[in-house]
Design an enzyme around this catalytic site. Structure first.
Site, PDB file in Angstrom:
ATOM      1  NE  ARG A   1      -3.397   2.553   2.500  1.00  0.00           N
ATOM      2  CZ  ARG A   1      -3.338   3.354   3.557  1.00  0.00           C
ATOM      3  NH1 ARG A   1      -2.772   2.972   4.688  1.00  0.00           N
ATOM      4  NH2 ARG A   1      -3.877   4.543   3.507  1.00  0.00           N
TER       5      ARG A   1
ATOM      6  CG  HIS B   1      -1.264   8.696   3.359  1.00  0.00           C
ATOM      7  ND1 HIS B   1      -1.447   7.352   3.519  1.00  0.00           N
ATOM      8  CD2 HIS B   1      -0.901   9.157   4.579  1.00  0.00           C
ATOM      9  CE1 HIS B   1      -1.187   7.004   4.773  1.00  0.00           C
ATOM     10  NE2 HIS B   1      -0.850   8.087   5.435  1.00  0.00           N
TER      11      HIS B   1
ATOM     12  CD  GLU C   1      -5.145   7.494   9.968  1.00  0.00           C
ATOM     13  OE1 GLU C   1      -4.837   8.555  10.540  1.00  0.00           O
ATOM     14  OE2 GLU C   1      -4.745   6.385  10.345  1.00  0.00           O
TER      15      GLU C   1
ATOM     16  CG  ASN D   1      -5.223   3.071   9.038  1.00  0.00           C
ATOM     17  OD1 ASN D   1      -5.257   2.055   8.357  1.00  0.00           O
ATOM     18  ND2 ASN D   1      -4.836   4.257   8.565  1.00  0.00           N
TER      19      ASN D   1
ATOM     20  CE1 TYR E   1      -0.298   2.787  13.459  1.00  0.00           C
ATOM     21  CE2 TYR E   1      -2.165   3.917  12.485  1.00  0.00           C
ATOM     22  CZ  TYR E   1      -0.935   3.305  12.352  1.00  0.00           C
ATOM     23  OH  TYR E   1      -0.340   3.204  11.124  1.00  0.00           O
TER      24      TYR E   1
ATOM     25  CD  GLU F   1      -1.711   3.864   7.927  1.00  0.00           C
ATOM     26  OE1 GLU F   1      -1.438   4.291   9.062  1.00  0.00           O
ATOM     27  OE2 GLU F   1      -1.957   4.599   6.963  1.00  0.00           O
TER      28      GLU F   1
HETATM   29  C1  BGC Z   1      -1.230   7.615   9.246  1.00  0.00           C
HETATM   30  C2  BGC Z   1       0.235   7.499   8.922  1.00  0.00           C
HETATM   31  C3  BGC Z   1       1.035   7.720  10.188  1.00  0.00           C
HETATM   32  C4  BGC Z   1       0.678   6.627  11.170  1.00  0.00           C
HETATM   33  C5  BGC Z   1       1.419   6.717  12.491  1.00  0.00           C
HETATM   34  C6  BGC Z   1      -1.629   6.963  10.518  1.00  0.00           C
HETATM   35  O1  BGC Z   1      -2.432   7.834  11.217  1.00  0.00           O
HETATM   36  O2  BGC Z   1      -2.006   7.173   8.167  1.00  0.00           O
HETATM   37  O3  BGC Z   1       0.524   8.430   7.931  1.00  0.00           O
HETATM   38  O4  BGC Z   1       2.404   7.758   9.960  1.00  0.00           O
HETATM   39  O5  BGC Z   1      -0.687   6.716  11.468  1.00  0.00           O
HETATM   40  O6  BGC Z   1       1.150   7.917  13.132  1.00  0.00           O
END
Ligand code: BGC
Length: 465
Positions: free
Chosen positions: A87, A133, A179, A304, A306, A372
């Protein structure tokens, strides 16, 4: 080649993954390409931002990982480590330097990306391409307009169409935006502007997405046989005190003002009722035709996620997004903290997958793509980077929770690690390391594979891919 020494005892070795399940890695143009003044590219908003000193370590993406020149090395690395899905994103400011609808196409950039896509395909790697992006041509941002410019959806759809036309024979997997929530809440302006600017920005991005998908589906998909979607993002919100109603409500508002704000219109055609109630007239409205265009405007569901957050109720004064969401966030002391200062709690991945499935996806055929997943590890020198056990632990535990969700019916078919390379981490500059591969910035951007890529290779092989 680096070999991962430890036998993989991952739970999903026991699980039968669907045959269409695939592993990949993710990157984004501004974060790795560099070549900010080459190839006929114009300046982007981020070029201007980093040169105004906005980044913590004063670094820029001028060179970054230099993948504009070194992409053949990146491809060779992916091939060596068994990675078959990549990607990446293309840069709007390279392809249409002026940005606007109808303005000239930079054929140098078209050639550059076509060569890159062909090289990927020759290496047996499938490109997944994000059109946007996080980076806009600077020309579209004059006077801070950008997303809220009434022409933005058409400008974006034009850019999308140029990409479909020039790359669509080689690229079969498209994402419109990455995002969008992050973009919409980062808009700037006066207090008066900010009363509704994030809502207008979101509205405009959603319409830009829907128009572009419509063009692809009507004009290109029948011939090119590809697919298109968007990458949403969300934190995972928990009430700080699960027995306190106001904390439960704050967690719901946290999620609604992030994930549901996008997922709901994209999967049902309109904004969530809770947002309509809270935001009132400041929330733009879709026409019936726009609702139809939005509803189902994705061929897969990509997202995504995190980190988790604990939510509690909070009052804010100025009218706007924060006051509407009325929540403040903290971390559970039990969570490990990553180098981004984000909580690490793998179960949150299961929770958000299950929530999304039960709320919107279970009665659809949409496959779920993890666009991601990854973590920043403190790696001040090569030695620490090579032994990146915290990254392996993060990926392994998050994948295990993904498999737990899959065992309950969630149809995940793709998992992309963020990121192939150490890269330019937006406001944190080059100081944060997300790569499976280290980039040695003071040695001509030399690539040094870490333990995590060897681990990923072993895992991919374990699945016979
Ligand atoms: C984004 C990336 C970023 C990653 C870590 C995501 O929010 O798509 O561009 O580097 O998180 O922060």
């Amino acid at each position: 080649m680096r070999i991962y020494p430890i036998l993989i005892l991952i739970q999903f070795a026991l699980t039968k993954l669907p045959t269409n399940f695939e592993f990949g890695v993710s990157t984004a143009a501004y974060q790795i390409e560099g070549a900010w003044l080459e190839g006929g590219k114009s300046l982007s908003v981020w070029d201007n931002l980093v040169h105004s000193g906005a980044v913590i370590d004063n670094s820029t993406g001028d060179v970054a990982a230099d993948s504009f020149h070194k992409y053949p090395e990146d491809i060779a690395l992916m091939k060596e480590y068994g990675i078959k899905n990549y990607r990446m994103s293309v840069a709007w400011a390279r392809i249409i330097p002026h940005g606007n609808k109808g303005t000239p196409i930079n054929m140098q950039a078209i050639q550059h990306y076509r060569t890159q896509f062909k090289a990927l395909l020759r290496a047996g790697i499938v490109p997944y391409v994000t059109l946007y992006h996080n980076v806009m041509p600077a020309n579209l941002y004059i006077n801070g307009t950008g997303y809220v410019d009434p022409d933005f959806p058409d400008d974006f759809a034009y850019y999308g169409e140029v990409c479909f036309e020039h790359f669509g024979d080689l690229v079969k997997n498209w994402f419109t935006f990455n995002e969008p929530w992050v973009q919409a809440i980062s808009v700037s302006g006066t207090e008066e502007d900010l009363k509704d600017k994030p809502y207008k920005a979101t509205h405009s991005i959603l319409l830009a997405h829907a128009k572009t998908v419509e063009i692809y589906r009507k004009k290109y998909k029948p011939i090119q046989q590809g697919q298109i979607g968007i990458v949403l993002n969300t934190e995972v919100y928990y009430p700080k005190d699960p027995n306190k109603q106001s904390d439960i409500d704050a967690a719901i508002r946290g999620r609604t003002f992030q994930l549901d704000w996008y997922a709901h219109p994209l999967l049902t055609g309109d904004y969530p009722e809770l947002m309509k109630k809270i935001v009132g007239d400041r929330l733009p409205k879709f026409t019936d035709e726009e609702k139809k265009l939005l509803n189902g405007s994705m061929d897969f569901y990509a997202f995504n996620s995190y980190f988790p957050l604990l939510a509690e109720s909070e009052e804010y004064t100025p009218i706007g997004f924060n006051r509407d969401r009325a929540a403040k966030f903290s971390k559970d002391p039990k969570w490990r903290i990553s180098d981004m200062d984000w909580g690490v709690y793998a179960r949150s991945f299961y929770d958000i997958l299950m929530f999304t499935h039960n709320t919107w996806l279970k009665n659809t055929n949409l496959e779920v793509y993890i666009a991601e997943s990854g973590t920043a590890v403190k790696e001040p020198d090569i030695k620490s980077a090579l032994n990146d056990m915290l990254r392996i632990d993060y990926l392994q535990t998050y994948m295990e929770e993904m498999v737990n969700a899959m065992n309950e019916g969630v149809k995940v078919t793709k998992f992309f690690v963020w990121s192939l390379l150490d890269n330019f981490e937006w406001n944190s500059g080059l100081s944060k390391k997300f790569g499976l591969v280290r980039v040695q910035y003071d040695e001509n951007q030399k690539r040094i594979p870490k333990n995590s890529i060897a681990w990923y290779y072993a895992l991919i092989k374990d699945f016979g891919q």
